[in-house]
Motif scaffolding. Structure first.
Motif, PDB file in Angstrom:
ATOM      1  N   VAL A 267     -12.704  -7.697  13.214  1.00 22.20           N
ATOM      2  CA  VAL A 267     -12.440  -6.850  12.188  1.00 22.20           C
ATOM      3  C   VAL A 267     -13.571  -5.786  11.926  1.00 22.20           C
ATOM      4  O   VAL A 267     -14.917  -5.810  11.765  1.00 22.20           O
ATOM      5  CB  VAL A 267     -12.559  -7.722  10.521  1.00 22.20           C
ATOM      6  CG1 VAL A 267     -12.437  -6.734   9.121  1.00 22.20           C
ATOM      7  CG2 VAL A 267     -11.661  -8.777  10.618  1.00 22.20           C
ATOM      8  N   GLU A 268     -13.138  -4.350  11.798  1.00 22.80           N
ATOM      9  CA  GLU A 268     -14.168  -3.273  12.730  1.00 22.80           C
ATOM     10  C   GLU A 268     -14.470  -2.572  11.184  1.00 22.80           C
ATOM     11  O   GLU A 268     -15.085  -1.518  11.462  1.00 22.80           O
ATOM     12  CB  GLU A 268     -13.366  -2.642  13.448  1.00 22.80           C
ATOM     13  CG  GLU A 268     -12.849  -2.959  14.356  1.00 22.80           C
ATOM     14  CD  GLU A 268     -14.091  -3.671  15.323  1.00 22.80           C
ATOM     15  OE1 GLU A 268     -15.580  -2.685  15.769  1.00 22.80           O
ATOM     16  OE2 GLU A 268     -14.562  -4.468  16.501  1.00 22.80           O
TER      17      GLU A 268
ATOM     18  N   ILE B 196       0.278  -1.379   0.205  1.00 24.65           N
ATOM     19  CA  ILE B 196      -0.141   0.176  -0.032  1.00 24.65           C
ATOM     20  C   ILE B 196       1.141   1.684   0.036  1.00 24.65           C
ATOM     21  O   ILE B 196       0.784   1.974  -0.709  1.00 24.65           O
ATOM     22  CB  ILE B 196      -0.885  -0.034   1.561  1.00 24.65           C
ATOM     23  CG1 ILE B 196      -1.809  -1.386   1.291  1.00 24.65           C
ATOM     24  CG2 ILE B 196      -1.527   1.640   1.466  1.00 24.65           C
ATOM     25  CD1 ILE B 196      -2.792  -1.319   2.079  1.00 24.65           C
ATOM     26  N   GLY B 197       2.077   1.785   0.993  1.00 25.33           N
ATOM     27  CA  GLY B 197       3.197   2.443   0.913  1.00 25.33           C
ATOM     28  C   GLY B 197       3.920   2.468  -0.307  1.00 25.33           C
ATOM     29  O   GLY B 197       3.380   3.645  -0.798  1.00 25.33           O
ATOM     30  N   ALA B 198       3.585   1.356  -0.669  1.00 27.57           N
ATOM     31  CA  ALA B 198       4.790   1.507  -1.700  1.00 27.57           C
ATOM     32  C   ALA B 198       4.417   1.846  -3.326  1.00 27.57           C
ATOM     33  O   ALA B 198       4.491   2.841  -4.050  1.00 27.57           O
ATOM     34  CB  ALA B 198       6.081  -0.146  -2.975  1.00 27.57           C
ATOM     35  N   LEU B 199       3.060   1.796  -2.984  1.00 28.74           N
ATOM     36  CA  LEU B 199       1.961   2.035  -4.247  1.00 28.74           C
ATOM     37  C   LEU B 199       2.248   3.361  -4.358  1.00 28.74           C
ATOM     38  O   LEU B 199       0.810   3.830  -4.980  1.00 28.74           O
ATOM     39  CB  LEU B 199       0.325   0.881  -4.954  1.00 28.74           C
ATOM     40  CG  LEU B 199       0.814   0.129  -5.256  1.00 28.74           C
ATOM     41  CD1 LEU B 199      -0.438  -0.971  -4.941  1.00 28.74           C
ATOM     42  CD2 LEU B 199       1.094   0.253  -6.263  1.00 28.74           C
ATOM     43  N   GLY B 200       2.005   4.857  -2.849  1.00 27.43           N
ATOM     44  CA  GLY B 200       1.853   5.284  -3.088  1.00 27.43           C
ATOM     45  C   GLY B 200       0.279   6.293  -1.922  1.00 27.43           C
ATOM     46  O   GLY B 200      -0.286   7.331  -2.194  1.00 27.43           O
ATOM     47  N   ALA B 201      -0.302   4.978  -1.695  1.00 28.02           N
ATOM     48  CA  ALA B 201      -1.284   5.314  -0.683  1.00 28.02           C
ATOM     49  C   ALA B 201      -0.949   5.433   0.053  1.00 28.02           C
ATOM     50  O   ALA B 201      -0.773   4.634   1.156  1.00 28.02           O
ATOM     51  CB  ALA B 201      -2.417   4.036  -1.659  1.00 28.02           C
ATOM     52  N   GLU B 202      -2.077   6.033   0.413  1.00 25.30           N
ATOM     53  CA  GLU B 202      -2.819   5.993   2.138  1.00 25.30           C
ATOM     54  C   GLU B 202      -3.229   4.961   3.323  1.00 25.30           C
ATOM     55  O   GLU B 202      -3.352   4.657   4.045  1.00 25.30           O
ATOM     56  CB  GLU B 202      -3.228   7.233   2.642  1.00 25.30           C
ATOM     57  CG  GLU B 202      -2.510   8.133   2.618  1.00 25.30           C
ATOM     58  CD  GLU B 202      -2.647   9.829   3.195  1.00 25.30           C
ATOM     59  OE1 GLU B 202      -3.919   9.536   3.728  1.00 25.30           O
ATOM     60  OE2 GLU B 202      -2.095  10.444   3.298  1.00 25.30           O
ATOM     61  N   ARG B 203      -3.959   3.971   2.913  1.00 28.35           N
ATOM     62  CA  ARG B 203      -5.474   2.995   2.396  1.00 28.35           C
ATOM     63  C   ARG B 203      -5.964   2.439   0.777  1.00 28.35           C
ATOM     64  O   ARG B 203      -5.156   3.471  -0.127  1.00 28.35           O
ATOM     65  CB  ARG B 203      -6.759   3.798   2.973  1.00 28.35           C
ATOM     66  CG  ARG B 203      -6.284   5.212   4.058  1.00 28.35           C
ATOM     67  CD  ARG B 203      -7.795   5.518   4.638  1.00 28.35           C
ATOM     68  NE  ARG B 203      -8.445   4.154   5.866  1.00 28.35           N
ATOM     69  CZ  ARG B 203     -10.057   4.678   5.284  1.00 28.35           C
ATOM     70  NH1 ARG B 203     -10.443   5.196   5.553  1.00 28.35           N
ATOM     71  NH2 ARG B 203     -10.474   3.071   6.533  1.00 28.35           N
TER      72      ARG B 203
ATOM     73  N   PRO C 220      -6.369  -1.603  10.528  1.00 31.53           N
ATOM     74  CA  PRO C 220      -7.539  -0.724  10.383  1.00 31.53           C
ATOM     75  C   PRO C 220      -6.997   0.712   9.578  1.00 31.53           C
ATOM     76  O   PRO C 220      -7.829   0.844   8.679  1.00 31.53           O
ATOM     77  CB  PRO C 220      -8.357  -1.080  11.210  1.00 31.53           C
ATOM     78  CG  PRO C 220      -7.725  -1.684  12.376  1.00 31.53           C
ATOM     79  CD  PRO C 220      -7.177  -2.435  12.044  1.00 31.53           C
ATOM     80  N   ASP C 221      -6.388   1.038  10.427  1.00 30.79           N
ATOM     81  CA  ASP C 221      -6.003   2.521   9.676  1.00 30.79           C
ATOM     82  C   ASP C 221      -5.211   2.067   8.686  1.00 30.79           C
ATOM     83  O   ASP C 221      -5.494   3.371   7.251  1.00 30.79           O
ATOM     84  CB  ASP C 221      -4.792   2.989  11.028  1.00 30.79           C
ATOM     85  CG  ASP C 221      -3.601   1.885  10.615  1.00 30.79           C
ATOM     86  OD1 ASP C 221      -3.778   1.007  10.625  1.00 30.79           O
ATOM     87  OD2 ASP C 221      -2.626   2.201  10.234  1.00 30.79           O
ATOM     88  N   LEU C 222      -5.331   1.619   7.843  1.00 29.25           N
ATOM     89  CA  LEU C 222      -4.602   1.056   6.748  1.00 29.25           C
ATOM     90  C   LEU C 222      -5.693   0.436   5.276  1.00 29.25           C
ATOM     91  O   LEU C 222      -5.595   0.723   4.031  1.00 29.25           O
ATOM     92  CB  LEU C 222      -3.773   0.414   6.198  1.00 29.25           C
ATOM     93  CG  LEU C 222      -2.016   0.991   6.719  1.00 29.25           C
ATOM     94  CD1 LEU C 222      -1.054  -0.286   6.476  1.00 29.25           C
ATOM     95  CD2 LEU C 222      -1.695   2.328   6.703  1.00 29.25           C
TER      96      LEU C 222
ATOM     97  N   THR D 209      -5.037  -8.335   7.386  1.00 26.46           N
ATOM     98  CA  THR D 209      -4.865  -7.363   7.119  1.00 26.46           C
ATOM     99  C   THR D 209      -5.337  -6.162   7.856  1.00 26.46           C
ATOM    100  O   THR D 209      -5.183  -5.552   8.815  1.00 26.46           O
ATOM    101  CB  THR D 209      -5.361  -6.711   5.356  1.00 26.46           C
ATOM    102  OG1 THR D 209      -3.497  -7.859   5.098  1.00 26.46           O
ATOM    103  CG2 THR D 209      -4.162  -5.667   5.895  1.00 26.46           C
ATOM    104  N   ALA D 210      -6.851  -6.289   7.860  1.00 26.78           N
ATOM    105  CA  ALA D 210      -8.065  -4.890   8.182  1.00 26.78           C
ATOM    106  C   ALA D 210      -8.371  -5.576   9.548  1.00 26.78           C
ATOM    107  O   ALA D 210      -8.452  -4.506   9.858  1.00 26.78           O
ATOM    108  CB  ALA D 210      -9.216  -6.112   7.272  1.00 26.78           C
TER     109      ALA D 210
END
Length: 322
Positions: free
Chosen positions: A255-256, A88-95, A116-118, A111-112
């Motif tokens: 999973v929230e 997610i970070g490598a693709l330049g996204a926050e979420r 959950p912040d991502l 992951t969720a």
């Protein structure tokens, strides 16, 4: 919008992941299962991209065009979740919205649950949100299904690896087309003295959702690893008990984030997760948007019913954007 699927590689956590990508907009990650690759999502790229999303499907750690760490203990659920979060970070996204099928579903659910912040939203296909942590799952599998249960058969290093790699295309054809003669889903059991593929004979013809060209595409990607073609994916199974041990601190976590669950009514997973157990597992999704049941559908959900799966995903994505 990009008109075609583009291919690239990215380095995360010491592994080189192959990515297939199409479209621009909010990020949607599509995580495949076993024994598949990015290609299992071939029907979803164009419609999701046309709806305004950036669709990225990696070959996950150990699979197809991605690198394959040699040590089996490099395939724990923590490694796999780490790959998704780093991606997610490598693709330049926050979420991102994270969607997983088969083994990709536990990675998406975990992951969720853990980050959950991502994750804007999560969708699981075929495999419900199994508990994180808890008792060693292989012991329960042995008690419920016996020593021949396929997940136990996969534990011996090299055994299933060699059987499946001997003829990659035949192995993929047998597994992807494998159904019970009466259409009733049952757990995959290997009787004592039998080899794995003896339980899934060569199909007389391919189903209408799978072509010989599709099999060639999967085969070409798996053949890159030669005699270790399936070892990376099998190593995921060899960490089932280790996952429970490593994630013990997260036992009971829910999973929230908003969630979607899609499954076929003839999926073999239904034979392993009875209705009352499924209801309990879906209770781990307090923000469940929909539970979509697809009639006359087996385990390979997004390939067997591409239009219905895509429609469910677009409806879910729209609910997140609204």
């Amino acid at each position: 919008m990009n008109e075609a699927i583009e291919h690239s590689h990215v380095e995360v956590n010491g592994v080189r992941l192959h990515l297939a990508e199409q479209g621009e907009g909010p990020l949607v990650l599509l995580l495949h299962g076993f024994p598949e690759s990015w290609y299992s999502w071939r029907h979803q790229f164009a419609p999701l991209a046309a709806a305004g999303y950036r669709v990225v499907a990696p070959d996950q750690r150990g699979y197809a065009r991605s690198s394959q760490p040699a040590d089996a203990d490099k395939y724990t659920l923590l490694h796999l979740v780490g790959d998704v979060t780093a991606l997610i970070g490598a693709l330049g996204a926050e979420r991102a919205v994270v969607v997983g099928h088969d083994w990709g579903a536990p990675v998406a659910w975990a992951t969720a649950a853990l980050r959950p912040d991502l994750v804007r939203g999560v969708a699981g296909l075929s495999v419900p949100p199994l508990p994180i942590g808890g008792p060693p799952p292989l012991r329960a599998a042995r008690e419920n299904f016996g020593d021949g249960f396929y997940q136990l058969y996969f534990q011996e290093p090299g055994r299933a690896d060699a059987e499946l790699a001997a003829d990659i295309k035949s192995s993929l054809r047998r597994i992807l087309c494998g159904v019970q003669p009466d259409g009733v889903p049952r757990p995959w059991i290997v009787p004592e003295g039998k080899a794995l593929l003896e339980t899934v004979p060569e199909p007389e013809e391919l189903p209408d959702w799978l072509t010989d060209a599709d099999l060639d595409a999967f085969t070409a990607d798996y053949a890159r690893h030669g005699g270790q073609a399936f070892t990376g994916g099998l190593n995921w199974y060899r960490n089932l008990d280790r996952n429970a041990e490593l994630l013990a601190a997260f036992t009971g976590v829910t999973v929230e984030v908003p969630a979607l669950y899609v499954a076929g009514e003839q999926d073999l997973v239904n034979a392993m997760v009875p209705p009352e157990a499924l209801a309990h597992l879906l209770g781990r999704l307090p923000r469940l948007h929909r539970h979509v049941r697809l009639p006359d559908t087996g385990h390979w959900t997004q390939q067997e019913r591409p239009a219905e799966v895509t429609e469910a995903l677009l409806d879910f994505l729209k609910s997140l954007d609204g």
